[in-house]
Design a protein around this motif. Structure first.
Motif, PDB file in Angstrom:
ATOM      1  N   LEU A   1      29.344  41.208  51.033  1.00  0.00           N
ATOM      2  CA  LEU A   1      30.338  41.505  51.216  1.00  0.00           C
ATOM      3  C   LEU A   1      31.091  40.858  52.251  1.00  0.00           C
ATOM      4  N   ASN A   2      30.410  40.216  53.179  1.00  0.00           N
ATOM      5  CA  ASN A   2      31.284  39.532  54.244  1.00  0.00           C
ATOM      6  C   ASN A   2      31.253  37.916  53.950  1.00  0.00           C
ATOM      7  N   MET A   3      30.693  37.580  52.922  1.00  0.00           N
ATOM      8  CA  MET A   3      30.465  35.898  52.773  1.00  0.00           C
ATOM      9  C   MET A   3      31.716  35.275  52.673  1.00  0.00           C
ATOM     10  N   PRO A   4      32.096  34.002  53.143  1.00  0.00           N
ATOM     11  CA  PRO A   4      33.222  33.354  53.115  1.00  0.00           C
ATOM     12  C   PRO A   4      33.696  33.149  51.804  1.00  0.00           C
ATOM     13  N   GLU A   5      32.801  33.040  50.871  1.00  0.00           N
ATOM     14  CA  GLU A   5      33.104  32.631  49.503  1.00  0.00           C
ATOM     15  C   GLU A   5      33.817  33.971  48.609  1.00  0.00           C
ATOM     16  N   ARG A   6      33.733  34.907  49.247  1.00  0.00           N
ATOM     17  CA  ARG A   6      34.068  36.002  48.510  1.00  0.00           C
ATOM     18  C   ARG A   6      35.227  36.106  47.902  1.00  0.00           C
ATOM     19  N   PRO A   7      36.466  35.719  48.477  1.00  0.00           N
ATOM     20  CA  PRO A   7      37.669  35.559  48.076  1.00  0.00           C
ATOM     21  C   PRO A   7      37.992  34.859  46.763  1.00  0.00           C
ATOM     22  N   ALA A   8      37.182  33.672  46.753  1.00  0.00           N
ATOM     23  CA  ALA A   8      37.138  32.537  45.680  1.00  0.00           C
ATOM     24  C   ALA A   8      36.771  33.405  44.403  1.00  0.00           C
ATOM     25  N   LEU A   9      35.850  34.552  44.614  1.00  0.00           N
ATOM     26  CA  LEU A   9      35.103  35.050  43.533  1.00  0.00           C
ATOM     27  C   LEU A   9      35.756  36.057  42.760  1.00  0.00           C
ATOM     28  N   LEU A  10      37.038  36.496  43.329  1.00  0.00           N
ATOM     29  CA  LEU A  10      37.791  37.599  42.808  1.00  0.00           C
ATOM     30  C   LEU A  10      38.346  37.142  41.616  1.00  0.00           C
ATOM     31  N   ILE A  11      38.405  36.020  41.022  1.00  0.00           N
ATOM     32  CA  ILE A  11      38.698  35.598  39.787  1.00  0.00           C
ATOM     33  C   ILE A  11      37.771  36.135  38.414  1.00  0.00           C
ATOM     34  N   LEU A  12      36.473  36.532  39.202  1.00  0.00           N
ATOM     35  CA  LEU A  12      35.683  36.853  38.112  1.00  0.00           C
ATOM     36  C   LEU A  12      36.053  38.337  37.432  1.00  0.00           C
ATOM     37  N   ASP A  13      36.802  39.102  38.214  1.00  0.00           N
ATOM     38  CA  ASP A  13      37.074  40.266  37.865  1.00  0.00           C
ATOM     39  C   ASP A  13      38.562  40.927  38.083  1.00  0.00           C
ATOM     40  N   ARG A  14      39.343  40.265  38.988  1.00  0.00           N
ATOM     41  CA  ARG A  14      40.353  40.879  39.449  1.00  0.00           C
ATOM     42  C   ARG A  14      41.463  39.468  39.456  1.00  0.00           C
TER      43      ARG A  14
END
Length: 357
Positions: free
Chosen positions: A215-228
């Motif tokens: 949940l807190n990994m720095p790359e999480r915002p970049a992965l929002l393209i997968l479903d959001r």
């Protein structure tokens, strides 16, 4: 009794039956047959009336059993007895209904008395013995009827009652009092059947730490393209498309249930193939191309932009046409979208001969 007969020659013959010891005395009973008929006819009529009454009751008994079976089968989920047609031969004042029935005392069948479903334990798991219990879930259909005998009405009315049990436990989620969302094929039914042992040591703390790290990994915002990704719902709202949600590109493991590590390893390998793709090979053996996650995402965005271009062209060809300033803006947007499609198509082609294996 003496009997004398005269022959042709005048001789007389005598038949003395008393000599043989069988002397009979004739008795004459004139007029007794009508009296016997008068006495016997009421008895015969009474027996006939009883036979007709018995046949009538037997026929209605069969009908009562048929109606009881109709009631119990018409009330099985998702059916409703109130909506089922009433049998035409069943009187309106006669009873008809269904409901739950008592459990069976025992169902001694080795095919269903298995530890995996009946417990009481399966290894270290405690089995919920009430969940898949084959002795439970009986339903009962009932019918009752009160009628007068067709003959001999002085006997009073007779009453018929019929009950028919039916084992209706299909172990569906609504029958087992499980929450409504358990009809979802992704619901974890294992937690309803088994009481799982708790993890010992520091496994629970390690799991919480791993979840927090994701949940807190720095790359999480970049992965929002997968479903959001916001582009899909924005265009859907703009052009009034149905649905309009962002696609979920997350690759997932296929559904399987096993304790065989080899089977689990094969499932993980197939998941990695869907993520990284598989490059084609002529063989032998021949290996078909499996598109990677990036290739499938590029195709989805190309399709999205092509749909948007079609909508914009429809606006340009509308009657009456849009104002000149709006036409220029639409044409500029179409040019931008075509440029994005060209970039994505080049990127997708570069992935055709890449991948695992």
């Amino acid at each position: 009794m003496n009997c004398r007969l005269s022959g042709r020659d005048g001789h007389r013959f005598e038949d003395r039956r008393d000599v043989l010891g069988i002397t009979r005395r004739a008795s004459y009973r004139c007029g007794l047959a009508p009296l016997e008929l008068v006495i016997a006819v009421p008895l015969f009529l009474f027996i006939m009336a009883l036979m007709i009454n018995f046949g009538t009751v037997a026929a209605w008994r069969v009908r009562a059993l048929a109606v009881a079976r109709h009631a119990v089968w018409a009330s099985r989920h998702p059916r409703d007895l109130a909506l089922a047609p009433r049998p035409e031969y069943w009187p309106a004042n006669a009873g008809l209904g269904s409901g739950g029935d008592a459990d069976a005392p025992v169902l001694d069948d080795p095919r269903v008395n298995l530890p995996v479903a009946r417990g009481p334990r399966l290894g270290s798991f405690v089995v919920n013995t009430q969940l898949l219990d084959p002795t439970r879930g009986f339903r009962r259909g009932s019918s009752d009827l009160s009628r007068d005998f067709p003959l001999l009405a002085t006997l009073g009315p007779y009453r018929l009652e019929a009950k028919t049990p039916l084992l209706d436990n299909c172990w569906q989620y609504h029958q087992m009092s499980l929450p409504w969302y358990w009809h979802d094929r992704w619901a974890h039914r294992v937690t309803a059947l088994y009481q799982l042992p708790t993890a010992g040591g520091n496994f629970l703390a390690m799991y919480v730490q791993a979840a927090l790290a994701i949940l807190n990994m720095p790359e999480r915002p970049a992965l929002l393209i997968l479903d959001r990704d916001p582009e899909f719902p924005a265009y859907a709202q703009r052009f009034g498309w149905r649905g309009g949600g962002s696609p979920d590109f997350h690759p997932r493991l296929g559904s399987f249930c096993t304790t065989d590590l080899a089977v689990a390893h094969d499932e993980v390998e197939r998941l990695l193939d869907r993520i990284g793709g598989v490059r084609p090979q002529q063989g032998p053996p021949r290996v078909n191309h499996v598109p990677s996650l990036a290739e499938r995402m590029a195709s989805a965005y190309i399709n999205l932009y092509q749909s948007v271009i079609q909508e914009l062209n429809n606006q340009l060809n509308a009657v009456p046409p849009p104002p000149p300033g709006q036409i220029a803006a639409i044409q500029a947007e179409i040019g931008q979208l075509q440029q994005w499609i060209s970039v994505l198509d080049t990127f997708r082609q570069s992935l055709q001969n890449h991948g695992r294996r």
